[in-house]
Design a protein around this motif. Structure first.
Motif, PDB file in Angstrom:
ATOM      1  N   GLU A   1      -4.948  52.438  58.313  1.00 41.02           N
ATOM      2  CA  GLU A   1      -3.705  51.943  57.745  1.00 41.02           C
ATOM      3  C   GLU A   1      -3.427  50.574  58.326  1.00 41.02           C
ATOM      4  O   GLU A   1      -3.729  50.336  59.502  1.00 41.02           O
ATOM      5  N   LYS A   2      -2.870  49.694  57.524  1.00 36.57           N
ATOM      6  CA  LYS A   2      -2.418  48.411  58.057  1.00 36.57           C
ATOM      7  C   LYS A   2      -1.280  48.699  59.029  1.00 36.57           C
ATOM      8  O   LYS A   2      -0.377  49.481  58.733  1.00 36.57           O
TER       9      LYS A   2
ATOM     10  N   CYS B   1      -4.386  40.628  59.700  1.00 38.59           N
ATOM     11  CA  CYS B   1      -3.697  41.917  59.892  1.00 38.59           C
ATOM     12  C   CYS B   1      -4.310  42.715  61.032  1.00 38.59           C
ATOM     13  O   CYS B   1      -5.426  42.464  61.466  1.00 38.59           O
TER      14      CYS B   1
ATOM     15  N   SER C   1     -10.171  53.155  49.237  1.00 35.44           N
ATOM     16  CA  SER C   1      -8.942  52.494  49.665  1.00 35.44           C
ATOM     17  C   SER C   1      -7.904  52.517  48.562  1.00 35.44           C
ATOM     18  O   SER C   1      -8.226  52.586  47.374  1.00 35.44           O
TER      19      SER C   1
ATOM     20  N   TYR D   1      -5.092  46.860  62.097  1.00 34.76           N
ATOM     21  CA  TYR D   1      -5.314  48.137  61.433  1.00 34.76           C
ATOM     22  C   TYR D   1      -5.359  49.238  62.475  1.00 34.76           C
ATOM     23  O   TYR D   1      -5.861  49.045  63.578  1.00 34.76           O
TER      24      TYR D   1
ATOM     25  N   SER E   1      -3.326  49.045  51.462  1.00 36.24           N
ATOM     26  CA  SER E   1      -2.505  49.425  52.615  1.00 36.24           C
ATOM     27  C   SER E   1      -3.119  50.529  53.470  1.00 36.24           C
ATOM     28  O   SER E   1      -2.755  50.689  54.630  1.00 36.24           O
ATOM     29  N   GLU E   2      -4.036  51.292  52.904  1.00 35.68           N
ATOM     30  CA  GLU E   2      -4.657  52.398  53.634  1.00 35.68           C
ATOM     31  C   GLU E   2      -5.986  52.725  52.992  1.00 35.68           C
ATOM     32  O   GLU E   2      -6.273  52.335  51.857  1.00 35.68           O
TER      33      GLU E   2
ATOM     34  N   ASP F   1      -3.502  48.963  46.640  1.00 31.85           N
ATOM     35  CA  ASP F   1      -2.792  47.849  47.280  1.00 31.85           C
ATOM     36  C   ASP F   1      -3.376  47.454  48.635  1.00 31.85           C
ATOM     37  O   ASP F   1      -2.883  46.534  49.290  1.00 31.85           O
TER      38      ASP F   1
ATOM     39  N   ARG G   1       2.062  47.677  61.268  1.00 36.14           N
ATOM     40  CA  ARG G   1       3.258  46.875  60.982  1.00 36.14           C
ATOM     41  C   ARG G   1       3.271  45.588  61.809  1.00 36.14           C
ATOM     42  O   ARG G   1       3.851  44.612  61.431  1.00 36.14           O
TER      43      ARG G   1
END
Length: 185
Positions: A181-182, A141, A110, A143, A115-116, A113, A184
């Motif tokens: 990926e997170k 979140c 990962s 994903y 994020s992915e 941060d 939006r």
């Protein structure tokens, strides 16, 4: 597979070339991969998946590949270019080291941060499906997971990924690589 090599050699320091297999999938050289006409796309995919998290090299006479093999090579080389930045960041083994052919193996790479990332799951024999718990997932979140073999995507909540975990189904002697990926939203 290079999954466990990440414990001693970080990221793209691992390397084993993709060589050639005969039409029945038998190894035709010490490189241990594929290339002859008539090799199934699944065998090609497994050869790449077993090496995708390290340096990617291709051995042998690629001019002898048939059109199906060339297309799968192109696909996995493009995938490798899109994900190679992740295999030098955070690494997490997700399951204990396999002690028998019935034991699955799974690992996660990962971004620093969060994020992915990537999740690689492998099965030789044993149960067909299981849930894999990921590292660094935020319950609040959403994903998006993409199967990098076929491009299929699915959205999953962080809560679902924490309990019961990412649902994975594999046939015998199979592997799957997800990029996540997170979202939006």
């Amino acid at each position: 597979m290079q999954v466990r090599a990440q414990r001693v050699l970080p990221g793209n320091n691992c390397n084993s070339g993709i060589g050639h297999l005969g039409p029945g999938g038998e190894v035709a050289g010490h490189g241990g991969a594929f290339g002859a006409k008539g090799v199934s796309p699944r065998v090609i995919d497994l050869a790449f998946l077993s090496r995708i998290t390290g340096k990617l090299s291709i051995d042998g006479d690629i001019a002898q590949l048939d059109a199906v093999a060339v297309e799968r090579y192109r696909h996995w080389i493009a995938v490798h270019k899109r994900i190679r930045h992740l295999v030098v960041q955070d690494y997490h083994p997700l399951l204990p080291i396999p002690a028998s052919p019935e034991d699955w193996d799974a690992a996660q790479w990962s971004a620093y941060d969060g994020s992915e990332g990537l999740d690689l799951c492998c099965r030789i024999t044993g149960v067909v499906s299981r849930h894999i718990r990921l590292v660094g997932i935020k319950q609040s979140c959403r994903y998006r997971f993409t199967n990098l073999a076929d491009g299929q995507t699915t959205g999953v909540s962080g809560a679902e990924l924490l309990e019961p975990g990412l649902p994975v189904n594999l046939q015998e002697a199979d592997a799957i690589l997800f990029r996540w990926e997170k979202s939006r939203a």
